[in-house]
Design a protein around this motif. Sequence first.
Motif, mmCIF file in Angstrom:
data_model
loop_
_atom_site.group_PDB
_atom_site.id
_atom_site.type_symbol
_atom_site.label_atom_id
_atom_site.label_comp_id
_atom_site.label_asym_id
_atom_site.label_seq_id
_atom_site.Cartn_x
_atom_site.Cartn_y
_atom_site.Cartn_z
ATOM 1 N N SER A 130 0.784 -1.230 0.000
ATOM 2 C CA SER A 130 0.000 0.000 0.000
ATOM 3 C C SER A 130 0.820 1.287 0.000
ATOM 4 N N PRO A 131 1.708 1.424 -0.971
ATOM 5 C CA PRO A 131 2.354 2.730 -1.134
ATOM 6 C C PRO A 131 1.350 3.743 -1.686
ATOM 7 N N MET A 146 5.399 6.326 -7.216
ATOM 8 C CA MET A 146 4.790 5.992 -5.940
ATOM 9 C C MET A 146 5.780 6.304 -4.825
ATOM 10 N N VAL A 147 5.237 6.444 -3.613
ATOM 11 C CA VAL A 147 6.093 6.606 -2.441
ATOM 12 C C VAL A 147 5.659 5.575 -1.415
ATOM 13 N N CYS A 148 6.642 4.869 -0.865
ATOM 14 C CA CYS A 148 6.353 3.843 0.132
ATOM 15 C C CYS A 148 5.881 4.515 1.418
ATOM 16 N N GLY A 149 4.751 4.025 1.979
ATOM 17 C CA GLY A 149 4.252 4.575 3.231
ATOM 18 C C GLY A 149 5.057 4.108 4.431
ATOM 19 N N SER A 150 5.894 3.106 4.238
ATOM 20 C CA SER A 150 6.659 2.551 5.353
ATOM 21 C C SER A 150 8.058 3.138 5.422
ATOM 22 N N CYS A 151 8.835 2.983 4.334
ATOM 23 C CA CYS A 151 10.222 3.457 4.382
ATOM 24 C C CYS A 151 10.393 4.821 3.722
ATOM 25 N N GLY A 152 9.340 5.328 3.060
ATOM 26 C CA GLY A 152 9.421 6.658 2.469
ATOM 27 C C GLY A 152 10.135 6.719 1.139
ATOM 28 N N GLU A 153 10.533 5.560 0.621
ATOM 29 C CA GLU A 153 11.280 5.512 -0.635
ATOM 30 C C GLU A 153 10.351 5.795 -1.827
ATOM 31 N N PRO A 154 10.722 6.752 -2.683
ATOM 32 C CA PRO A 154 9.961 6.909 -3.931
ATOM 33 C C PRO A 154 10.407 5.853 -4.941
ATOM 34 N N PHE A 155 9.479 5.340 -5.714
ATOM 35 C CA PHE A 155 9.857 4.348 -6.725
ATOM 36 C C PHE A 155 8.861 4.360 -7.871
#
Length: 162
Positions: A130-131, A146-155
């Motif tokens: 769920s990013p 997208m941006v990860c809701g957990s680690c904050g990494e954009p991908f």
Amino acid sequence: MDGSVASGCEMVIGTRADPVAIVAQVCDPELPFLSIVDLGIVRSIDIEGHLVTVTITPTYSGCPAMEAIRSDISEALVDGGFKAAVRTVLDPAWTTDDITAQGRQLLASNGVAPPALPAIVLCPRCAAASPRMVSEFGSTACKALMVCGSCGEPFDHFKQLR
Ligand SMILES: [Zn+2]
């Protein structure tokens, strides 16, 4: 895309040419680690003497990479001593289901989330679900940012199309 950790596309220079192997070494310019065979756009490779006819199906309509892919196929075959013809067929349409299992692995190992429903896209860095989608269009039209809701990494997420 620099410093990619895995690639299906190392050019083999100087080996006796196998047209199928040559075509398998052509990569999507927007995903330079992913061969067009793993991308699933190669429908057929017909060999008649020195003439090699490659039939491809475009990914997203109007994808600017397709023209480059066509000329890359021709150039690679001509470099290998063949005459090349590249045909484009629109039917059956390409979908992201045509990406091979190896292609999906290469996407993930290069930090691009493979095609999936947006609700089940996993962060390629920490595998959190769920990013959040930042933009419908990422670095290219076929990817969403997208941006990860957990680690904050954009991908990038290779958008699902079927
Ligand atoms: Zn993450």
